[in-house]
Design a protein around this motif. Structure first.
Motif, PDB file in Angstrom:
ATOM      1  N   ARG A 157      -5.785  27.684  23.739  1.00  0.00           N
ATOM      2  CA  ARG A 157      -6.597  27.503  24.677  1.00  0.00           C
ATOM      3  C   ARG A 157      -8.209  28.540  24.341  1.00  0.00           C
ATOM      4  NH1 ARG A 157      -2.751  29.732  27.884  1.00  0.00           N
ATOM      5  NH2 ARG A 157      -2.813  32.358  27.271  1.00  0.00           N
ATOM      6  N   SER A 158      -8.038  28.827  23.315  1.00  0.00           N
ATOM      7  CA  SER A 158      -9.370  29.623  22.613  1.00  0.00           C
ATOM      8  C   SER A 158      -9.960  28.313  22.109  1.00  0.00           C
ATOM      9  CB  SER A 158      -8.401  30.272  21.767  1.00  0.00           C
ATOM     10  OG  SER A 158      -8.418  31.334  22.026  1.00  0.00           O
ATOM     11  N   ALA A 159      -9.839  27.518  21.292  1.00  0.00           N
ATOM     12  CA  ALA A 159     -10.172  26.432  20.504  1.00  0.00           C
ATOM     13  C   ALA A 159     -11.107  25.531  22.099  1.00  0.00           C
ATOM     14  CB  ALA A 159      -9.253  24.995  20.080  1.00  0.00           C
ATOM     15  N   PHE A 160     -10.368  25.661  23.226  1.00  0.00           N
ATOM     16  CA  PHE A 160     -11.112  24.135  24.514  1.00  0.00           C
ATOM     17  C   PHE A 160     -12.038  25.766  25.011  1.00  0.00           C
ATOM     18  CE2 PHE A 160      -9.170  21.043  26.384  1.00  0.00           C
ATOM     19  CZ  PHE A 160      -8.411  20.684  25.256  1.00  0.00           C
ATOM     20  N   GLU A 161     -12.049  26.777  24.966  1.00  0.00           N
ATOM     21  CA  GLU A 161     -12.582  27.750  25.301  1.00  0.00           C
ATOM     22  C   GLU A 161     -14.029  27.651  24.153  1.00  0.00           C
ATOM     23  OE1 GLU A 161     -10.980  31.548  25.709  1.00  0.00           O
ATOM     24  OE2 GLU A 161     -12.341  32.344  26.945  1.00  0.00           O
ATOM     25  N   ARG A 162     -13.715  27.563  23.318  1.00  0.00           N
ATOM     26  CA  ARG A 162     -14.629  27.759  22.485  1.00  0.00           C
ATOM     27  C   ARG A 162     -15.504  26.755  23.068  1.00  0.00           C
ATOM     28  NH1 ARG A 162     -11.495  30.094  18.719  1.00  0.00           N
ATOM     29  NH2 ARG A 162     -11.174  27.804  17.564  1.00  0.00           N
ATOM     30  N   GLN A 163     -14.828  25.501  23.047  1.00  0.00           N
ATOM     31  CA  GLN A 163     -16.093  24.163  22.812  1.00  0.00           C
ATOM     32  C   GLN A 163     -16.454  23.848  24.876  1.00  0.00           C
ATOM     33  OE1 GLN A 163     -15.574  21.541  20.884  1.00  0.00           O
ATOM     34  NE2 GLN A 163     -17.116  21.141  22.601  1.00  0.00           N
ATOM     35  N   GLY A 164     -15.759  24.807  25.266  1.00  0.00           N
ATOM     36  CA  GLY A 164     -16.709  24.605  27.141  1.00  0.00           C
ATOM     37  C   GLY A 164     -17.705  25.798  27.059  1.00  0.00           C
ATOM     38  N   ALA A 165     -17.586  26.711  26.394  1.00  0.00           N
ATOM     39  CA  ALA A 165     -18.988  27.557  26.198  1.00  0.00           C
ATOM     40  C   ALA A 165     -19.745  26.698  25.780  1.00  0.00           C
ATOM     41  CB  ALA A 165     -18.123  28.536  25.547  1.00  0.00           C
ATOM     42  N   GLN A 166     -19.609  26.242  24.522  1.00  0.00           N
ATOM     43  CA  GLN A 166     -20.946  25.497  23.873  1.00  0.00           C
ATOM     44  C   GLN A 166     -21.326  24.162  24.486  1.00  0.00           C
ATOM     45  OE1 GLN A 166     -19.718  24.165  19.891  1.00  0.00           O
ATOM     46  NE2 GLN A 166     -20.704  22.237  20.032  1.00  0.00           N
ATOM     47  N   ASP A 167     -20.353  23.603  25.033  1.00  0.00           N
ATOM     48  CA  ASP A 167     -20.492  22.179  26.042  1.00  0.00           C
ATOM     49  C   ASP A 167     -21.591  21.776  26.990  1.00  0.00           C
ATOM     50  OD1 ASP A 167     -19.747  20.639  24.373  1.00  0.00           O
ATOM     51  OD2 ASP A 167     -17.905  20.519  25.690  1.00  0.00           O
ATOM     52  N   TRP A 168     -21.484  23.638  27.629  1.00  0.00           N
ATOM     53  CA  TRP A 168     -21.742  24.874  28.925  1.00  0.00           C
ATOM     54  C   TRP A 168     -22.992  24.654  28.796  1.00  0.00           C
ATOM     55  CZ3 TRP A 168     -22.417  24.259  33.581  1.00  0.00           C
ATOM     56  CH2 TRP A 168     -23.334  25.184  34.827  1.00  0.00           C
ATOM     57  N   GLU A 169     -23.487  24.571  27.410  1.00  0.00           N
ATOM     58  CA  GLU A 169     -25.226  25.995  27.356  1.00  0.00           C
ATOM     59  C   GLU A 169     -25.751  24.812  26.806  1.00  0.00           C
ATOM     60  OE1 GLU A 169     -25.578  28.323  24.453  1.00  0.00           O
ATOM     61  OE2 GLU A 169     -24.318  30.372  25.248  1.00  0.00           O
ATOM     62  N   THR A 170     -24.913  23.173  26.329  1.00  0.00           N
ATOM     63  CA  THR A 170     -25.886  21.926  25.934  1.00  0.00           C
ATOM     64  C   THR A 170     -25.783  21.243  27.206  1.00  0.00           C
ATOM     65  OG1 THR A 170     -24.182  22.097  24.046  1.00  0.00           O
ATOM     66  CG2 THR A 170     -25.300  19.660  24.907  1.00  0.00           C
ATOM     67  N   ASP A 208      -9.073  34.504  37.310  1.00  0.00           N
ATOM     68  CA  ASP A 208      -9.911  35.248  36.683  1.00  0.00           C
ATOM     69  C   ASP A 208      -8.560  35.563  35.337  1.00  0.00           C
ATOM     70  OD1 ASP A 208     -11.950  36.711  37.094  1.00  0.00           O
ATOM     71  OD2 ASP A 208     -11.345  38.452  37.717  1.00  0.00           O
ATOM     72  N   ASP A 209      -7.227  35.016  35.695  1.00  0.00           N
ATOM     73  CA  ASP A 209      -5.968  35.127  34.542  1.00  0.00           C
ATOM     74  C   ASP A 209      -6.074  33.537  34.444  1.00  0.00           C
ATOM     75  OD1 ASP A 209      -5.695  33.017  37.134  1.00  0.00           O
ATOM     76  OD2 ASP A 209      -3.608  34.184  37.950  1.00  0.00           O
ATOM     77  N   GLY A 210      -7.423  32.977  34.719  1.00  0.00           N
ATOM     78  CA  GLY A 210      -7.227  31.268  33.567  1.00  0.00           C
ATOM     79  C   GLY A 210      -6.935  30.443  34.725  1.00  0.00           C
ATOM     80  N   VAL A 257      -4.717  21.907  29.199  1.00  0.00           N
ATOM     81  CA  VAL A 257      -5.105  22.927  27.682  1.00  0.00           C
ATOM     82  C   VAL A 257      -4.525  24.803  28.910  1.00  0.00           C
ATOM     83  CG1 VAL A 257      -7.099  24.026  28.164  1.00  0.00           C
ATOM     84  CG2 VAL A 257      -5.849  24.557  25.868  1.00  0.00           C
ATOM     85  N   PRO A 258      -4.631  24.790  30.192  1.00  0.00           N
ATOM     86  CA  PRO A 258      -4.474  25.484  31.002  1.00  0.00           C
ATOM     87  C   PRO A 258      -2.820  26.054  31.177  1.00  0.00           C
ATOM     88  CG  PRO A 258      -5.996  24.934  32.113  1.00  0.00           C
ATOM     89  CD  PRO A 258      -5.597  24.057  31.137  1.00  0.00           C
ATOM     90  N   SER A 259      -2.182  25.734  30.816  1.00  0.00           N
ATOM     91  CA  SER A 259      -0.919  24.969  30.807  1.00  0.00           C
ATOM     92  C   SER A 259      -0.291  25.611  29.799  1.00  0.00           C
ATOM     93  CB  SER A 259       0.061  24.201  31.018  1.00  0.00           C
ATOM     94  OG  SER A 259      -0.751  23.925  32.548  1.00  0.00           O
ATOM     95  N   SER A 260      -1.199  25.315  28.113  1.00  0.00           N
ATOM     96  CA  SER A 260      -0.376  25.855  26.609  1.00  0.00           C
ATOM     97  C   SER A 260      -0.791  26.954  25.847  1.00  0.00           C
ATOM     98  CB  SER A 260      -1.856  24.628  26.022  1.00  0.00           C
ATOM     99  OG  SER A 260      -1.713  23.868  25.453  1.00  0.00           O
TER     100      SER A 260
END
Ligand SMILES: C[S@@+](CC[C@H](N)C(=O)[O-])C[C@H]1O[C@@H](n2cnc3c(N)ncnc32)[C@H](O)[C@@H]1O
Length: 373
Positions: free
Chosen positions: A184-197, A221-223, A176-179
């Motif tokens: 990337r936003s969808a992965f970012e949301r999933q990543g945030a939710q998973d990290w909290e879980t 910082d640039d992802g 995804v970082p090459s996408s």
């Protein structure tokens, strides 16, 4: 694998609910042998780990001290941190208190390789230790794995960047970082939710006064994480396989790696301004650039074939099983083996023409659970 017409790429929207985010690592000890990059990254976290284990609250009872290793794979890279923890704990509680090491990974992990390593590796942490016990749990760390208030000290290295599910397909890429921004936003949301879980589950499992150390490959910082170049090469290989009819358009589209390298601010986001999240308190967060040892060797000795072999073996052992799990006949070992060998062979050819360093970084987070028992 089966033949296809590449013109049919990307015609339907696939469901990703049945696509595993992580296919575990290559079995038979292959990951143990080729995960040198991960070994170097987690070695950079050992000073933090030593401090954390030294600060764990310990009672004076005789119940086992519990160490949890979340995302152990086949265990080789866990031996050093477990050995260090046991040495420190021994110096604090003496020789008689039992210590239990719990290795946790997905049910599809090669636990046979883990147990063979624990039985036979001269560097195993239980050597010369009659009161150190090991066990393993085949369960996702996005679920409760261990009893509440059970774990004195938890370690997780190069594992929590694997997210729990693939939130979206990727147009024309596996990483995804090459996408695109939307993907990337969808992965970012999933990543945030998973990290909290992940954090909230570990908060329950830790004992008050316990410590958790999480080591993950991060993004700047640039992802960017430093893995984009090798992922672009692997993606180009898969497109070539698609064009040759070695994989189908559906198979290629399902080949998405559920890896989300988070930026430092993403990892710190759940914590309030005073460093709290659930019962956890943030003790430290360190970002360390990881020197590319294989590249340094190549710069010194000029042996391109060695560099390419190490790179391709690392890529194969870490990512090929996840990619192969998207094949229609993924349940047939011969099909997966042929795919994996072809991927490795073609990747070597590309890396030989365009060798490059992997400039990655690692973030080490140390957390303490509030209260003492
Ligand atoms: C790159 S390996 C890291 C292994 C080892 N800790 C190291 O430092 O080399 C990542 C491991 O995390 C495991 N993993 C990925 N997602 C997981 C999940 N949801 N629950 C448990 N383990 C998971 C994979 O199966 C794999 O064995």
């Amino acid at each position: 694998m089966s033949s296809c017409n590449p013109e049919f790429i990307q015609t339907t929207q696939l469901s990703f609910d049945d696509v595993p985010a992580s296919g575990a690592m290559e079995g038979g000890g292959a990951y143990n042998k080729h995960a040198m990059l991960q070994a170097r990254g987690s070695a950079s976290a050992l000073p933090c780990w030593e401090r954390a284990v030294g600060h764990v609250a310990l009672d004076h009872g005789d119940l086992p001290i519990v160490i949890a290793d979340y995302g152990s794979s086949q265990g080789k890279n866990s031996l050093a941190p477990m050995r260090i923890a046991i040495e420190i704990l021994r110096s604090r509680v003496g020789p008689d208190r039992p210590i239990l090491v719990c290795h946790i990974d997905l049910p599809i992990n090669d636990f046979n390789a883990l147990f063979a390593l624990l039985a036979g590796d001269p560097g195993c942490y239980s050597r010369n230790e009659s009161k150190v016990y090991s066990c393993a749990f085949g369960r996702s760390f996005y679920e409760s794995v261990l009893l509440p208030n059970h774990v004195h000290v938890g370690w997780s290295s190069y594992a929590a960047m694997w997210i729990s599910r693939i939130p979206t397909s990727l147009r024309g890429h596996i990483f995804v970082p090459s996408s695109t921004v939307a993907e990337r936003s969808a992965f970012e949301r999933q990543g945030a939710q998973d990290w909290e879980t992940f954090l909230s589950l570990r908060a329950k499992e830790l004992r008050p006064g316990g410590r958790l150390v999480v080591v993950v490959p991060g993004a700047r910082d640039d992802g960017l994480s430093g893995f984009e170049n090798i992922m672009n090469h692997a993606n180009a290989v898969l497109v070539e396989m698609l064009e040759d009819g070695a994989i189908t358009a559906d198979e290629y589209e399902r080949m998405v790696l559920g890896v989300w390298p988070r930026r430092r601010q993403d990892l710190l986001a759940p914590f309030t301004s005073d460093g709290g999240f659930h019962d956890l308190i943030l003790e430290s967060c360190e970002t360390t650039p990881i020197a590319d040892a294989a590249w340094a060797d190549y710069q010194r000795d000029g042996k391109l074939a060695d560099l390419v072999n190490k790179r391709a073996a690392f890529y194969r052992a870490t990512f090929a099983p996840t990619l192969a799990s998207a094949l229609r006949l993924a349940h047939e070992p011969e099909i997966c083996r042929a795919f994996t060998e072809s991927l490795e062979h073609k990747l070597k050819r590309r890396l030989t023409h365009e060798p490059a360093p992997i400039n990655s970084l690692v973030v080490t987070i140390v957390l303490a659970k509030l209260g003492f028992m």
